[in-house]
Motif scaffolding. Structure first.
Motif, PDB file in Angstrom:
ATOM      1  N   UNK A  20       0.834  -1.207   0.000  1.00 11.77           N
ATOM      2  CA  UNK A  20       0.000   0.000   0.000  1.00 11.77           C
ATOM      3  C   UNK A  20       0.864   1.252   0.000  1.00 11.77           C
ATOM      4  N   UNK A  21       1.960   1.242   0.763  1.00 17.82           N
ATOM      5  CA  UNK A  21       2.868   2.405   0.768  1.00 17.82           C
ATOM      6  C   UNK A  21       3.434   2.654  -0.621  1.00 17.82           C
ATOM      7  N   UNK A  22       3.827   1.582  -1.315  1.00 20.67           N
ATOM      8  CA  UNK A  22       4.331   1.735  -2.679  1.00 20.67           C
ATOM      9  C   UNK A  22       3.265   2.327  -3.593  1.00 20.67           C
ATOM     10  N   UNK A  23       2.025   1.870  -3.434  1.00 17.69           N
ATOM     11  CA  UNK A  23       0.928   2.392  -4.255  1.00 17.69           C
ATOM     12  C   UNK A  23       0.675   3.865  -3.975  1.00 17.69           C
ATOM     13  N   UNK A  24       0.716   4.251  -2.705  1.00 17.69           N
ATOM     14  CA  UNK A  24       0.511   5.658  -2.341  1.00 17.69           C
ATOM     15  C   UNK A  24       1.625   6.517  -2.937  1.00 17.69           C
ATOM     16  N   UNK A  25       2.858   6.029  -2.890  1.00 14.63           N
ATOM     17  CA  UNK A  25       3.976   6.771  -3.473  1.00 14.63           C
ATOM     18  C   UNK A  25       3.781   6.951  -4.973  1.00 14.63           C
ATOM     19  N   UNK A  26       3.354   5.888  -5.646  1.00 12.61           N
ATOM     20  CA  UNK A  26       3.093   5.961  -7.084  1.00 12.61           C
ATOM     21  C   UNK A  26       1.969   6.949  -7.374  1.00 12.61           C
ATOM     22  N   UNK A  27       0.907   6.859  -6.600  1.00 14.87           N
ATOM     23  CA  UNK A  27      -0.239   7.750  -6.786  1.00 14.87           C
ATOM     24  C   UNK A  27       0.178   9.209  -6.596  1.00 14.87           C
ATOM     25  N   UNK A  28       0.975   9.465  -5.569  1.00 13.13           N
ATOM     26  CA  UNK A  28       1.432  10.828  -5.303  1.00 13.13           C
ATOM     27  C   UNK A  28       2.278  11.342  -6.463  1.00 13.13           C
ATOM     28  N   UNK A  29       3.178  10.511  -6.959  1.00 10.43           N
ATOM     29  CA  UNK A  29       4.021  10.908  -8.090  1.00 10.43           C
ATOM     30  C   UNK A  29       3.177  11.219  -9.317  1.00 10.43           C
ATOM     31  N   UNK A  30       2.157  10.409  -9.556  1.00  7.10           N
ATOM     32  CA  UNK A  30       1.287  10.641 -10.708  1.00  7.10           C
ATOM     33  C   UNK A  30       0.481  11.923 -10.550  1.00  7.10           C
ATOM     34  N   UNK A  31       0.030  12.209  -9.331  1.00  6.87           N
ATOM     35  CA  UNK A  31      -0.715  13.445  -9.105  1.00  6.87           C
ATOM     36  C   UNK A  31       0.162  14.663  -9.384  1.00  6.87           C
ATOM     37  N   UNK A  32       1.422  14.611  -8.964  1.00  2.73           N
ATOM     38  CA  UNK A  32       2.325  15.722  -9.256  1.00  2.73           C
ATOM     39  C   UNK A  32       2.577  15.839 -10.761  1.00  2.73           C
ATOM     40  N   UNK A  33       2.697  14.722 -11.446  1.00  3.79           N
ATOM     41  CA  UNK A  33       2.906  14.746 -12.897  1.00  3.79           C
ATOM     42  C   UNK A  33       1.716  15.390 -13.604  1.00  3.79           C
ATOM     43  N   UNK A  34       0.509  15.038 -13.186  1.00  6.19           N
ATOM     44  CA  UNK A  34      -0.686  15.650 -13.779  1.00  6.19           C
ATOM     45  C   UNK A  34      -0.733  17.140 -13.463  1.00  6.19           C
ATOM     46  N   UNK A  35      -0.354  17.507 -12.250  1.00 10.69           N
ATOM     47  CA  UNK A  35      -0.289  18.920 -11.886  1.00 10.69           C
ATOM     48  C   UNK A  35       0.693  19.685 -12.758  1.00 10.69           C
ATOM     49  N   UNK A  36       1.839  19.076 -13.039  1.00  6.60           N
ATOM     50  CA  UNK A  36       2.824  19.710 -13.918  1.00  6.60           C
ATOM     51  C   UNK A  36       2.259  19.899 -15.326  1.00  6.60           C
ATOM     52  N   UNK A  37       1.493  18.921 -15.795  1.00  5.38           N
ATOM     53  CA  UNK A  37       0.856  19.055 -17.110  1.00  5.38           C
ATOM     54  C   UNK A  37      -0.132  20.211 -17.110  1.00  5.38           C
ATOM     55  N   UNK A  38      -0.902  20.313 -16.038  1.00  3.66           N
ATOM     56  CA  UNK A  38      -1.865  21.414 -15.929  1.00  3.66           C
ATOM     57  C   UNK A  38      -1.153  22.757 -15.917  1.00  3.66           C
ATOM     58  N   UNK A  39      -0.012  22.825 -15.231  1.00  2.00           N
ATOM     59  CA  UNK A  39       0.747  24.084 -15.201  1.00  2.00           C
ATOM     60  C   UNK A  39       1.328  24.424 -16.571  1.00  2.00           C
ATOM     61  N   UNK A  40       1.623  23.417 -17.364  1.00  2.00           N
ATOM     62  CA  UNK A  40       2.090  23.682 -18.725  1.00  2.00           C
ATOM     63  C   UNK A  40       0.960  24.265 -19.567  1.00  2.00           C
ATOM     64  N   UNK A  41      -0.248  23.745 -19.360  1.00  2.00           N
ATOM     65  CA  UNK A  41      -1.413  24.254 -20.087  1.00  2.00           C
ATOM     66  C   UNK A  41      -1.744  25.674 -19.638  1.00  2.00           C
ATOM     67  N   UNK A  42      -1.732  25.886 -18.327  1.00  2.00           N
ATOM     68  CA  UNK A  42      -2.096  27.207 -17.788  1.00  2.00           C
ATOM     69  C   UNK A  42      -1.196  27.533 -16.593  1.00  2.00           C
TER      70      UNK A  42
END
Length: 67
Positions: A20-42
């Motif tokens: 579960x800890x590994x999954x949470x780490x992966x999820x957190x990394x993906x959320x930051x990646x999506x946030x970075x994409x959003x910042x590129x858009x706007x």
């Protein structure tokens, strides 16, 4: 002596916690990646009026496209 946590052994419980800890780490990394994409858009910026002034329309479109 076997220690149980709920209906599982302590060893299995520890394995599940590690997974579960590994999954949470992966999820957190993906959320930051999506946030970075959003910042590129706007990129974040402040408007002189302090209002939205339509700058978040592209982010709403991005969010809707993901749903």
């Amino acid at each position: 002596m076997v220690n149980n946590v709920g209906d599982t052994t302590q060893r299995r419980f520890d394995d599940l916690v590690d997974q579960a800890r590994d999954m949470v780490q992966t999820m957190t990394s993906l959320q930051f990646a999506i946030g970075d994409m959003a910042l590129e858009i706007q990129p974040i910026r402040h408007t002189p009026t302090g209002r939205d002034d339509g700058i978040y329309a592209s982010l709403r479109l991005f969010a809707a496209a993901l749903a």
